[in-house]
Design an enzyme around this catalytic site. Structure first.
Site, mmCIF file in Angstrom:
data_model
loop_
_atom_site.group_PDB
_atom_site.id
_atom_site.type_symbol
_atom_site.label_atom_id
_atom_site.label_comp_id
_atom_site.label_asym_id
_atom_site.label_seq_id
_atom_site.Cartn_x
_atom_site.Cartn_y
_atom_site.Cartn_z
ATOM 1 N N SER A 133 24.707 -17.383 4.865
ATOM 2 C CA SER A 133 23.566 -16.800 4.090
ATOM 3 C C SER A 133 23.401 -16.809 2.751
ATOM 4 O O SER A 133 24.303 -16.396 2.048
ATOM 5 C CB SER A 133 22.816 -15.582 4.884
ATOM 6 O OG SER A 133 21.836 -14.936 4.015
ATOM 7 N N TYR A 156 17.298 -19.542 0.278
ATOM 8 C CA TYR A 156 16.137 -19.168 0.264
ATOM 9 C C TYR A 156 15.847 -19.594 -1.196
ATOM 10 O O TYR A 156 16.727 -19.416 -2.084
ATOM 11 C CB TYR A 156 16.295 -17.488 -0.065
ATOM 12 C CG TYR A 156 16.507 -16.960 1.361
ATOM 13 C CD1 TYR A 156 15.499 -17.216 2.283
ATOM 14 C CD2 TYR A 156 17.506 -15.856 1.661
ATOM 15 C CE1 TYR A 156 15.471 -16.375 3.621
ATOM 16 C CE2 TYR A 156 17.368 -15.287 2.727
ATOM 17 C CZ TYR A 156 16.755 -15.514 3.855
ATOM 18 O OH TYR A 156 16.728 -14.752 5.008
ATOM 19 N N THR A 182 15.214 -22.047 4.421
ATOM 20 C CA THR A 182 14.395 -21.316 4.996
ATOM 21 C C THR A 182 13.023 -21.007 4.327
ATOM 22 O O THR A 182 12.661 -20.994 3.398
ATOM 23 C CB THR A 182 14.931 -19.591 5.062
ATOM 24 O OG1 THR A 182 16.182 -19.599 5.913
ATOM 25 C CG2 THR A 182 14.121 -18.749 5.725
ATOM 26 N N LYS A 278 13.959 -24.305 8.464
ATOM 27 C CA LYS A 278 14.219 -23.217 9.419
ATOM 28 C C LYS A 278 12.830 -22.531 9.208
ATOM 29 O O LYS A 278 12.383 -22.308 8.089
ATOM 30 C CB LYS A 278 15.309 -22.527 8.881
ATOM 31 C CG LYS A 278 15.476 -21.082 9.766
ATOM 32 C CD LYS A 278 16.595 -20.457 9.498
ATOM 33 C CE LYS A 278 16.814 -19.085 10.454
ATOM 34 N NZ LYS A 278 15.879 -17.791 9.813
ATOM 35 N N HIS A 302 12.199 -16.025 12.931
ATOM 36 C CA HIS A 302 13.198 -15.306 11.799
ATOM 37 C C HIS A 302 13.722 -13.948 12.778
ATOM 38 O O HIS A 302 13.998 -12.794 12.221
ATOM 39 C CB HIS A 302 12.495 -14.636 10.803
ATOM 40 C CG HIS A 302 13.230 -14.254 9.534
ATOM 41 N ND1 HIS A 302 13.317 -15.414 8.329
ATOM 42 C CD2 HIS A 302 14.477 -13.393 9.069
ATOM 43 C CE1 HIS A 302 14.197 -15.036 7.489
ATOM 44 N NE2 HIS A 302 14.791 -13.883 7.787
#
Length: 404
Positions: A133, A156, A182, A278, A302
């Site tokens: 992540s 992100y 994402t 995603k 999520h």
């Protein structure tokens, strides 16, 4: 196990190996992911355990994910030769021994010391991808230095596009073959448990939190060996990044409500590897992702942590599948807890499943050994499910495995 440094130094590595051996002897009593969850609940401080558990607001979507998966019935077939069963597959063109990916999860290194490294090593040992992540504790470089095979990276996209570009470049330099972009965090959904526990922006340190950590000395002593005590990938973004409150406030300001299709195209031009988009639940969004150059779509809400009241992945999947499934690889995320859940998702048309909480419970229960146990459980359950539904290859699970 947590008191040894499993990352560097031969003495520490030897201690970690002995601890893993000792821990493995206890895994025989663990029958399913729920057993790992119960162990993790005792070993991980409440603040971080509930961070893993929480959904947004009233947790309607969190519950819907499980209700929908449980409601799917499997068609038992017994007049079929299933003496040879194959779980290996490819995910966005990359080989995997199991149709599973360890999903990106923020603060994994707060669940277990250097948790991202332990999870990546467990994934490597099972021949499945691990996805790091953006909001990890261990950085891209920390994980790359500790594992032998490439891992995936989740991005992100920040308002600071220059910093976002630097993250993409760092992931490429680390040899990451796949980028997971994402799309469902334009704004952050509130997780009520995090608010109650002070895990907000900025974080709040309370007497209850201090006492909770004091009651988890195994976890606390392990944290002495942590490579980072902040968001490792973001520490170079601002000054005073060692102050978690300042860094967290910067992150909050970086969520970008203007994020849309053209930004996906921008990422596509920068990223030379495979690109997974995603957070898709709507067929129109899936169409846009395909048009923007995605190699796969990850159908996900999520984990019930963003829009509360959004449909379960099971409910959303057929619409996306019917819209774009013949043009792009489809992946399933949110709610997977067992190998039978994986089988159901494959029958819906998924190529593979992302698992989050399922492996985080294993991580909290016992680090790398716990994650390996979680993967073993899922593999064993999937194998049994295949045998009893007449399925011999995970790449060719027919839709009629699910009773209509």
């Amino acid at each position: 196990m947590a008191s040894a440094n499993p990352i560097s130094g031969s003495k520490e590595l030897g201690s970690a190996s002995a601890a893993r051996t000792k821990a493995s002897l206890a895994w025989g009593a663990v029958a399913n992911i729920e057993d790992l969850r119960e162990i993790a609940k005792k070993r991980v401080p409440r603040t971080f355990f509930e961070y893993v558990e929480a959904g947004s607001y009233d947790e309607l979507t969190l519950r819907a994910n499980r209700i929908a998966l449980d409601a799917l019935e499997l068609r038992q077939r017994v007049m079929v030769d299933v003496s040879s069963r194959v779980q290996s597959t490819t995910i966005v063109g990359q080989p995997a021994l199991l149709p599973v990916v360890l999903a990106p999860a923020g603060l994994t290194g707060a669940v277990y010391p250097n948790g991202e490294i332990h999870a990546a090593r467990a994934a490597q040992s099972h021949g499945v991808p691990f996805c790091l992540s953006t909001m990890s504790v261990c950085s891209i470089e920390d994980v790359a230095a500790a594992v032998e095979k490439p891992f995936w990276f989740q991005l992100y996209l920040m308002k600071d596009r220059g910093f976002s570009r630097s993250l993409i470049e760092r992931a490429h330099a680390a040899g990451c073959p796949t980028l997971v972009l994402t799309m469902d965090l334009h704004v952050e959904g509130q997780r009520t448990a995090d608010v109650h526990n002070g895990l907000g922006i900025p974080p709040r340190l309370s007497l209850a939190n201090i006492l909770d950590i004091a009651m988890h000395l195994r976890w606390a002593s392990g944290m002495l060996w942590s490579k980072e005590y902040t968001f490792g990938n973001l520490k170079d973004a601002i000054r005073n990044s060692g102050n978690l409150g300042i860094l967290s406030e910067w992150v909050k300001q970086q969520f970008d409500p203007s994020f849309e299709r053209h930004d996906v195209e921008w990422v596509r031009k920068l990223w030379p590897g495979q690109l997974i988009v995603k957070g898709i639940l709507d067929p129109q969004d899936a169409e846009m992702a395909v048009a923007a150059g995605a190699d796969a779509v990850l159908i996900s809400n999520h984990g019930g942590r963003q829009l509360d009241g959004a449909p379960s992945t099971v409910k959303a999947f057929p619409g996306v599948r019917d819209a774009v499934g013949d043009r792009i690889e489809l992946l399933f995320d949110s709610g997977i807890r067992s190998g039978l859940d994986v089988l159901k998702a494959l029958a819906l048309g998924a190529r593979a499943c992302f698992i989050g909480r399922a492996y985080l419970y294993g991580l909290g229960a016992g680090g790398e050994a716990g994650v390996r146990k979680a993967l073993s459980l899922i593999s064993e359950e999937l194998d049994t499910g295949m045998a009893l539904t007449g399925v011999t290859d995970v790449k060719a699970v027919p839709r009629d495995v699910i009773v209509q």
